[in-house]
Design a protein around this motif. Structure first.
Motif, mmCIF file in Angstrom:
data_model
loop_
_atom_site.group_PDB
_atom_site.id
_atom_site.type_symbol
_atom_site.label_atom_id
_atom_site.label_comp_id
_atom_site.label_asym_id
_atom_site.label_seq_id
_atom_site.Cartn_x
_atom_site.Cartn_y
_atom_site.Cartn_z
ATOM 1 N N UNK A 76 0.834 -1.203 0.000
ATOM 2 C CA UNK A 76 0.000 0.000 0.000
ATOM 3 C C UNK A 76 0.866 1.249 0.000
ATOM 4 N N UNK A 77 1.887 1.222 0.859
ATOM 5 C CA UNK A 77 2.714 2.425 0.946
ATOM 6 C C UNK A 77 3.455 2.651 -0.364
ATOM 7 N N UNK A 78 3.797 1.557 -1.064
ATOM 8 C CA UNK A 78 4.421 1.708 -2.384
ATOM 9 C C UNK A 78 3.461 2.393 -3.346
ATOM 10 N N UNK A 79 2.179 1.967 -3.292
ATOM 11 C CA UNK A 79 1.173 2.585 -4.153
ATOM 12 C C UNK A 79 1.026 4.074 -3.833
ATOM 13 N N UNK A 82 3.941 5.927 -5.120
ATOM 14 C CA UNK A 82 3.902 6.086 -6.564
ATOM 15 C C UNK A 82 2.929 7.204 -6.932
ATOM 16 N N UNK A 83 1.772 7.190 -6.252
ATOM 17 C CA UNK A 83 0.756 8.197 -6.536
ATOM 18 C C UNK A 83 1.211 9.587 -6.091
ATOM 19 N N UNK A 84 1.933 9.622 -4.979
ATOM 20 C CA UNK A 84 2.356 10.917 -4.438
ATOM 21 C C UNK A 84 3.874 11.004 -4.420
ATOM 22 N N UNK A 85 4.505 10.746 -5.564
ATOM 23 C CA UNK A 85 5.966 10.699 -5.553
ATOM 24 C C UNK A 85 6.551 12.037 -5.118
ATOM 25 N N UNK B 49 -7.634 0.908 -2.693
ATOM 26 C CA UNK B 49 -8.635 1.864 -3.176
ATOM 27 C C UNK B 49 -8.156 3.306 -2.973
ATOM 28 N N UNK B 50 -7.445 3.518 -1.861
ATOM 29 C CA UNK B 50 -7.130 4.901 -1.494
ATOM 30 C C UNK B 50 -6.156 5.579 -2.452
ATOM 31 N N UNK B 51 -5.084 4.902 -2.849
ATOM 32 C CA UNK B 51 -4.244 5.552 -3.867
ATOM 33 C C UNK B 51 -5.043 5.865 -5.138
ATOM 34 N N UNK B 52 -5.991 4.997 -5.480
ATOM 35 C CA UNK B 52 -6.828 5.246 -6.663
ATOM 36 C C UNK B 52 -7.646 6.521 -6.456
ATOM 37 N N UNK B 53 -8.282 6.625 -5.278
ATOM 38 C CA UNK B 53 -9.074 7.821 -4.971
ATOM 39 C C UNK B 53 -8.215 9.081 -5.024
ATOM 40 N N UNK B 54 -7.000 8.970 -4.501
ATOM 41 C CA UNK B 54 -6.119 10.144 -4.476
ATOM 42 C C UNK B 54 -5.700 10.537 -5.892
ATOM 43 N N UNK B 55 -5.530 9.509 -6.747
ATOM 44 C CA UNK B 55 -5.164 9.801 -8.133
ATOM 45 C C UNK B 55 -6.326 10.535 -8.813
#
Lengths: 464, 117
Positions: A76-79, A82-85, B49-55
């Motif tokens: 999860x933290x990797x995701x 990645x999303x918030x690099x 789900x949360x990284x998806x929502x943030x994206x």
């Protein structure tokens, strides 16, 4: 209860709150995850736990399954990363970390700055009411008595605001400050009396716990909240020391450059810049700790890691030398205070080692070292105390001696029990969490003793 | 049935947008809705789900506000924006194409099975 797949473990029999606190702490250390993200995930976790409990699962089972369903924390933290690099980089830029949606970092910064200015102004306020600070005169005791009251209420207010506490909390938070202010200013202290100085020294300690209540957002009874406040206190201390060093350089250089053109800025520097800066820096340091959480977080543990062996070595050497030469401990008040300081330092080292340690890790060499440090400190202090005990009674009980003695006993009990718990932990009798819990459970004793010195000592010793 | 990771990931965006088109929601409720809609066939790792929502938030398809839950806990709510509604429309058309192609090949061969029997 184990959760190896999730990368973290919790001690057996831990309650849901503790489990969640550990889970939070573990997640918070991952790069790319902000406090706000952890809050969001925690809401999810709690909703899931609730639903599972409704379905008939026990609290422990529900927590386990909820954590499992959330997925591997590393992944999860990797995701998130990645999303918030950008976060990994922005951590190095002021205010970017710890920002919350709906509570932008710059608003917290503005609030902290405004309160810092207010604290600085509060220090100069008494001047308007005929209590001046003069460069070439001794500082009026009014300032010494009230030093913490100029600053700590603002610090508590900062936390009460950022945690959006309700009016009920505000009233409860204001209470200790009001009591402290009333007590210390209403007592008829003798001029330059010992009890006045003692009360002035202990009031900040007592009020620091009131700040802790604000920091914990009204959850100061909880173990996790107290632990967080301890971590905060350690980091605040490091930041404040750094700011103070910088401030000292600033003052010295200002005195020098203005001196070079034939001016004498010292009176102004000492009566304005120094007190206002010292007051404002308390809030700025607190805000820095909050804003840059995670950047310097590793500082306190590193320092303790460095100094625990050194202090253990020093104490052992002292014990051996004392045994070898057979020399006794001199009986002076200063000696007693010196031993108090020694215990404070050891207590601090233990606290920060404990707060930074992963409770699930098995006992290791460092824990043995910790026990050596604790045991030798307790032994050294016990030797000193017994050497002094008889003499103190014959010299009569002055407030200073009694305060120093009381402090010594309070610290000795706290450390002695910690040493016992460490020994039992090394033998595998108790989990590490027991040591952790003892540290936070004992905190109110320090606060209570500080209040005793503030409230009970002056009348007890006739305000001399 | 175990649906492959790539397929789950690919369908996450349209699914989340579609669920938010039904109204404002939050992470846990979205997961529950996905399970409900797919009768438990579509298994998401909740945390993903949360990284998806943030994206989606970063792209401006959804906006988030902090509110509180029934029990007073802090909760982050998501709402579809106009831009998100437009994106949902784009996605819908794309998936219609994919769906039509699959219908013509993959599922067409399936429908022959009973005739042979």
């Amino acid at each position: 209860m184990t959760g190896q797949a999730e990368g973290f473990t919790t001690a057996a029999g831990a309650s849901l709150e503790e489990g969640i606190a550990e889970w939070r702490a573990y997640l918070r250390r991952r790069p790319g995850i902000h406090a706000a993200d952890v809050d969001e995930l925690e809401d999810h976790l709690r909703s899931q736990v609730q639903a599972l409990q409704h379905a008939g699962l026990s609290e422990e089972e529900a927590f386990l399954i909820a954590v499992k369903r959330l997925g591997e924390l590393d992944a999860i933290s990797r995701e998130f990363a990645r999303e918030h690099s950008e976060r990994l980089w922005k951590r190095l830029v002021l205010g970017a970390d710890g920002a919350r949606e709906g509570r932008p970092a710059h608003r917290d910064a503005a609030l902290a700055l405004a309160l810092a200015v207010a604290a600085a102004a509060a220090v100069k306020l008494p001047e308007l009411f005929g209590v001046p600070m003069r460069f070439d005169e001794e500082l009026p005791t009014f300032y010494i008595r009230n030093a913490s009251l100029f600053v700590l209420p603002f610090l508590a207010a900062l936390f009460a605001c950022t945690r959006a506490l309700g009016p009920g909390h505000w009233v409860r938070l204001a209470l200790p400050f009001a009591v402290g202010a009333a007590v210390i200013n209403a007592m008829p202290f003798a001029a330059r009396g010992h009890t006045e100085l003692l009360a002035a020294l202990h009031l900040p300690i007592a009020l620091w716990f009131a700040v802790g209540a604000a920091y914990a957002g009204g959850r100061f009874r909880e173990h996790g909240a107290r632990m967080n406040f301890l971590r905060f206190s350690g980091e605040w201390f490091i930041y404040y020391t750094l700011i103070a060093l910088g401030g000292w350089v600033l003052l010295a250089l200002s005195a020098f450059v203005f001196g070079a053109i034939g001016l004498r800025p010292e009176p102004w520097l000492v009566t304005w810049v120094l007190p206002c800066g010292a007051a404002g820096a308390v809030l700025v340091a607190a805000w820095l700790v909050e804003a840059k959480q995670g950047l310097i977080e590793t500082m306190a543990p590193v320092l303790t890691l460095l100094f625990t062996p050194l202090f253990a070595l020093m104490l052992l050497a002292f014990l051996l030398t004392m045994a070898w030469t057979g020399s006794g401990v001199a009986v002076e008040r200063e000696v007693l205070i010196g031993f108090d300081l020694l215990l404070v330092v050891v207590a601090g080292l233990v606290l920060y080692t404990v707060s930074a340690r992963d409770p699930a890790r098995p006992a290791g060499v460092f824990d043995v070292l910790q026990l050596v440090l604790l045991a030798s400190a307790v032994l050294v202090d016990a030797v000193a105390l017994t050497a002094m005990a008889g003499r103190i009674s014959s010299f009569g009980a002055s407030p200073n001696k009694m305060a120093a003695l009381g402090e010594n006993l309070v610290l000795l009990v706290g450390l002695g029990w910690s040493a016992l718990l460490y020994a039992r932990f090394l033998l595998g009798r108790v989990p590490f969490a027991a040591i952790e819990r003892w540290q936070t459970a004992y905190l109110p004793v320090y606060a209570a003793w500080a209040w005793v010195v503030v409230v009970v000592f002056p009348p007890l010793f006739g305000f001399r | 049935m175990n649906i492959g990771k790539d397929l789950v990931a690919a369908s996450a965006t349209p699914l989340v947008l579609a669920i938010l088109a039904e109204g404002e929601s939050y992470g846990y409720a979205i997961i529950k809705r996905v399970a409900e809609l797919s009768r438990g066939e579509l298994q998401w790792t909740d945390g993903m789900l949360y990284p998806v929502l943030h994206r989606l938030e970063r792209h401006g398809f959804v906006e988030a506000v902090w509110g509180s839950s029934e029990s007073g806990r802090q909760r982050k709510y998501y709402r579809l924006t106009d831009q998100g509604a437009a994106e949902l429309e784009v996605q819908r058309r794309q998936w219609q194409v994919v769906n039509a192609v699959l219908q013509g090949t993959l599922f067409a061969s399936c429908q022959h099975v009973p005739q042979w029997g």
